[in-house]
Motif scaffolding. Structure first.
Motif, PDB file in Angstrom:
ATOM      1  N   ILE A  19       0.765  -1.193   0.138  1.00  0.00           N
ATOM      2  CA  ILE A  19      -0.149   0.017  -0.072  1.00  0.00           C
ATOM      3  C   ILE A  19       0.974   1.212  -0.113  1.00  0.00           C
ATOM      4  O   ILE A  19       0.661   2.278  -0.783  1.00  0.00           O
ATOM      5  CB  ILE A  19      -0.888  -0.160   1.212  1.00  0.00           C
ATOM      6  N   ASP A  20       1.868   1.411   0.916  1.00  0.00           N
ATOM      7  CA  ASP A  20       2.738   2.394   1.050  1.00  0.00           C
ATOM      8  C   ASP A  20       3.623   2.560  -0.437  1.00  0.00           C
ATOM      9  O   ASP A  20       3.972   3.687  -0.707  1.00  0.00           O
ATOM     10  CB  ASP A  20       3.567   2.407   2.346  1.00  0.00           C
ATOM     11  N   LEU A  23       1.394   4.229  -2.881  1.00  0.00           N
ATOM     12  CA  LEU A  23       1.358   5.674  -2.334  1.00  0.00           C
ATOM     13  C   LEU A  23       2.464   6.658  -2.841  1.00  0.00           C
ATOM     14  O   LEU A  23       2.392   7.581  -3.120  1.00  0.00           O
ATOM     15  CB  LEU A  23       1.128   5.800  -0.896  1.00  0.00           C
ATOM     16  N   LEU A  27       2.883   9.579  -5.428  1.00  0.00           N
ATOM     17  CA  LEU A  27       3.209  10.909  -4.880  1.00  0.00           C
ATOM     18  C   LEU A  27       4.465  11.242  -5.547  1.00  0.00           C
ATOM     19  O   LEU A  27       4.572  12.522  -5.992  1.00  0.00           O
ATOM     20  CB  LEU A  27       3.643  10.804  -3.504  1.00  0.00           C
ATOM     21  N   SER A 110       6.517   5.207  10.490  1.00  0.00           N
ATOM     22  CA  SER A 110       5.172   5.562  11.067  1.00  0.00           C
ATOM     23  C   SER A 110       5.138   6.051  12.250  1.00  0.00           C
ATOM     24  O   SER A 110       4.310   6.436  13.129  1.00  0.00           O
ATOM     25  CB  SER A 110       4.442   4.372  10.760  1.00  0.00           C
ATOM     26  N   GLU A 111       6.538   5.677  13.027  1.00  0.00           N
ATOM     27  CA  GLU A 111       6.700   5.978  14.438  1.00  0.00           C
ATOM     28  C   GLU A 111       7.539   7.117  14.737  1.00  0.00           C
ATOM     29  O   GLU A 111       8.830   7.219  14.095  1.00  0.00           O
ATOM     30  CB  GLU A 111       7.111   4.641  15.294  1.00  0.00           C
ATOM     31  N   LYS A 131       5.392   8.726   8.438  1.00  0.00           N
ATOM     32  CA  LYS A 131       4.068   8.485   7.564  1.00  0.00           C
ATOM     33  C   LYS A 131       2.650   8.877   8.232  1.00  0.00           C
ATOM     34  O   LYS A 131       2.719   8.795   9.384  1.00  0.00           O
ATOM     35  CB  LYS A 131       4.313   7.018   7.383  1.00  0.00           C
ATOM     36  N   PRO A 132       1.512   8.904   7.541  1.00  0.00           N
ATOM     37  CA  PRO A 132       1.607   8.731   5.977  1.00  0.00           C
ATOM     38  C   PRO A 132       2.337  10.242   5.306  1.00  0.00           C
ATOM     39  O   PRO A 132       2.097  11.240   5.548  1.00  0.00           O
ATOM     40  CB  PRO A 132       0.200   8.613   5.546  1.00  0.00           C
ATOM     41  N   VAL A 133       3.067   9.561   4.310  1.00  0.00           N
ATOM     42  CA  VAL A 133       3.875  10.711   3.600  1.00  0.00           C
ATOM     43  C   VAL A 133       2.950  11.559   2.822  1.00  0.00           C
ATOM     44  O   VAL A 133       2.059  11.006   2.193  1.00  0.00           O
ATOM     45  CB  VAL A 133       5.176   9.995   2.777  1.00  0.00           C
ATOM     46  N   GLN A 134       3.092  12.808   2.723  1.00  0.00           N
ATOM     47  CA  GLN A 134       2.151  13.726   2.078  1.00  0.00           C
ATOM     48  C   GLN A 134       3.064  14.461   0.692  1.00  0.00           C
ATOM     49  O   GLN A 134       4.066  14.370   0.710  1.00  0.00           O
ATOM     50  CB  GLN A 134       1.738  14.957   2.984  1.00  0.00           C
ATOM     51  N   LEU A 135       2.255  14.994  -0.096  1.00  0.00           N
ATOM     52  CA  LEU A 135       2.804  15.884  -1.206  1.00  0.00           C
ATOM     53  C   LEU A 135       3.840  16.826  -0.615  1.00  0.00           C
ATOM     54  O   LEU A 135       4.788  16.854  -1.312  1.00  0.00           O
ATOM     55  CB  LEU A 135       1.612  16.395  -1.865  1.00  0.00           C
TER      56      LEU A 135
ATOM     57  N   GLN B  26      -6.322  12.055   5.444  1.00  0.00           N
ATOM     58  CA  GLN B  26      -5.333  11.057   4.670  1.00  0.00           C
ATOM     59  C   GLN B  26      -6.084  10.433   3.495  1.00  0.00           C
ATOM     60  O   GLN B  26      -5.749  10.307   2.313  1.00  0.00           O
ATOM     61  CB  GLN B  26      -4.685   9.988   5.334  1.00  0.00           C
ATOM     62  N   GLN B  29      -6.245  13.181   0.955  1.00  0.00           N
ATOM     63  CA  GLN B  29      -5.035  13.000   0.376  1.00  0.00           C
ATOM     64  C   GLN B  29      -5.009  12.073  -1.015  1.00  0.00           C
ATOM     65  O   GLN B  29      -4.539  12.337  -1.911  1.00  0.00           O
ATOM     66  CB  GLN B  29      -3.701  12.834   1.419  1.00  0.00           C
ATOM     67  N   LEU B  33      -4.692  12.622  -5.079  1.00  0.00           N
ATOM     68  CA  LEU B  33      -3.778  11.906  -6.142  1.00  0.00           C
ATOM     69  C   LEU B  33      -4.569  11.436  -7.186  1.00  0.00           C
ATOM     70  O   LEU B  33      -3.903  10.805  -8.128  1.00  0.00           O
ATOM     71  CB  LEU B  33      -2.831  11.078  -5.149  1.00  0.00           C
ATOM     72  N   PHE B  41      -7.525   5.571  -8.907  1.00  0.00           N
ATOM     73  CA  PHE B  41      -6.520   5.518  -8.030  1.00  0.00           C
ATOM     74  C   PHE B  41      -6.981   4.893  -6.512  1.00  0.00           C
ATOM     75  O   PHE B  41      -6.244   4.077  -5.715  1.00  0.00           O
ATOM     76  CB  PHE B  41      -5.338   6.781  -7.773  1.00  0.00           C
ATOM     77  N   VAL B  45      -5.855   1.407  -4.338  1.00  0.00           N
ATOM     78  CA  VAL B  45      -5.306   1.352  -3.041  1.00  0.00           C
ATOM     79  C   VAL B  45      -6.295   0.827  -2.053  1.00  0.00           C
ATOM     80  O   VAL B  45      -5.437   0.015  -1.321  1.00  0.00           O
ATOM     81  CB  VAL B  45      -4.793   3.095  -2.428  1.00  0.00           C
ATOM     82  N   LEU B  48      -6.050  -3.008  -2.535  1.00  0.00           N
ATOM     83  CA  LEU B  48      -4.744  -3.338  -1.808  1.00  0.00           C
ATOM     84  C   LEU B  48      -4.999  -3.384  -0.474  1.00  0.00           C
ATOM     85  O   LEU B  48      -4.395  -4.375   0.259  1.00  0.00           O
ATOM     86  CB  LEU B  48      -3.531  -2.538  -2.099  1.00  0.00           C
ATOM     87  N   LYS B  82      -1.892  -1.301  11.201  1.00  0.00           N
ATOM     88  CA  LYS B  82      -2.025  -0.024  11.909  1.00  0.00           C
ATOM     89  C   LYS B  82      -1.583   0.794  10.483  1.00  0.00           C
ATOM     90  O   LYS B  82      -1.828   2.080  10.430  1.00  0.00           O
ATOM     91  CB  LYS B  82      -1.156   0.165  13.047  1.00  0.00           C
ATOM     92  N   SER B  86      -3.468   3.618   8.538  1.00  0.00           N
ATOM     93  CA  SER B  86      -3.244   4.942   8.477  1.00  0.00           C
ATOM     94  C   SER B  86      -2.888   5.490   6.955  1.00  0.00           C
ATOM     95  O   SER B  86      -3.205   6.732   6.924  1.00  0.00           O
ATOM     96  CB  SER B  86      -1.959   5.010   9.356  1.00  0.00           C
ATOM     97  N   SER B  87      -2.311   4.865   6.326  1.00  0.00           N
ATOM     98  CA  SER B  87      -2.165   5.209   4.884  1.00  0.00           C
ATOM     99  C   SER B  87      -3.073   5.562   4.072  1.00  0.00           C
ATOM    100  O   SER B  87      -2.989   6.352   3.233  1.00  0.00           O
ATOM    101  CB  SER B  87      -1.077   4.184   4.275  1.00  0.00           C
TER     102      SER B  87
END
Lengths: 177, 154
Positions: A19-20, A23, A27, A110-111, A131-135, B26, B29, B33, B41, B45, B48, B82, B86-87
């Motif tokens: 997922i990350d 993302l 980005l 994330s921490e 995280k979560p990383v933003q634009l 989030q 966000q 995108l 998109f 996501v 997934l 988690k 969060s993402s």
């Protein structure tokens, strides 16, 4: 399109979470970067051209083999918490490598652990993103990429000078870079 | 129903998801995108996320069921869940995971089992809500409309 004066920057993203990875890829692409995403530190090192022997050795080879990078990577962005090789381990291996140490590295986590952040920055990471990383985080990458490119140009010019001086020791031709 | 009405319905539904804490910023966000070059998109996501979460929840169920629970393994899975929740902005799932991790640390099997149920429930709620949301989106697009852009402040 013809000859582009500046090629697109190429970012290598490392994260074990699918997922990350999706993302961060989006980005980065939104910011017009070329992206390669891998799911582990060892795959990252493989992609960067560091073979297993060099991965194991603490010291890089004394003779610098310039063939390492078939692909040019301008920045590495990696997750901290990954099974096997952590982002910190990856950072260290990159900084210990003669051929890779100048590539800017950014860590994501994330921490929010201040000691972790400091450790990474001390080891040479340029930035630490929560995280979560933003634009807005990705926008912070550009100056590091531009600095890298300028350094690269300088290195190329220095090497050129070295070569010229090597081949004509008698005539010390002073070239301006 | 005409497009304008559907769009208003979508906005109201989104608003309720935020008010009820299912989603946080989030998620917005993610929507930002999404564009013409990447029109699916958010759905991609989220798909997934479903795949990943279901695997993790199944594994957690097995791991917490056996005697001599490997709490390290449980914690690693909950940490992953988690992170992914969060993402994507799945706030309630994320919060349930945070509570879960605290009990992992204490090696409290009873509470961990309760937390697992809680996480599963939140996951199911979220999945249902998002399915409704995406259905609304499909209807809007099918009717020739576009999905509105949510403002970041309410």
């Amino acid at each position: 399109m013809g000859m582009a004066a500046e090629a697109q920057f190429h970012v290598l993203a490392v994260d074990d979470s699918i997922i990350d990875r999706k993302l961060i890829e989006r980005l980065l692409k939104t910011s017009s970067y070329q992206v390669t995403a891998v799911d582990s530190g060892s795959k990252a090192l493989e992609f960067l051209g560091l073979n297993e022997d060099e991965q194991r050795k603490a010291n890089p080879p004394s003779v610098s083999l310039e063939n390492q990078q078939d692909v040019e990577v301008n920045l590495i962005i990696t997750d901290y918490c990954m099974p096997g090789m952590t982002g910190y381990d990856l950072l260290r291996k990159i900084k210990e490598s003669k051929s890779l140490k100048d590539i800017p590295v950014v860590i994501m986590s994330s921490e929010n652990v201040p000691s972790r952040i400091n450790r990474c920055l001390e080891e040479g990471a340029e930035e630490f993103f929560l995280k979560p990383v933003q634009l807005s985080d990705v926008n912070k990458l550009r100056p590091h990429l531009l600095k890298g490119r300028n350094k690269e140009d300088q290195t190329i010019n220095n090497k050129r000078k070295e070569m010229e001086e090597k081949h004509s020791p008698e005539q010390r031709i002073k070239t301006k870079s | 129903m005409e497009v304008g009405q559907m769009q208003r319905q979508w906005v109201d539904y989104m608003r309720s998801l935020f008010m009820e804490g299912f989603l946080d910023d989030q998620f917005l966000q993610l929507q930002q995108l999404q564009d013409e070059s990447n029109p699916d998109f958010v759905v991609e996501v989220v798909s997934l996320f479903y795949e990943d979460s279901e695997k993790l929840l199944n594994d957690l169920t097995k791991t917490l069921d056996t005697k001599g629970t490997d709490f390290k393994r449980v914690d690693a899975h909950v940490h992953q869940l988690k992170g992914s929740s969060s993402s994507i902005g799945a706030q309630r799932v994320k919060n349930a995971c945070i509570a879960f991790r605290n009990f992992c640390e204490e090696h409290n099997i009873e509470e961990c089992l309760r937390c697992l149920q809680q996480v599963k429930q939140e996951y199911c709620f979220l999945k249902n809500k998002l399915e409704t949301l995406f259905r609304l989106e499909q209807q809007i697009v099918a009717a020739g409309g576009s999905i509105p852009m949510m403002e970041l402040s309410f």
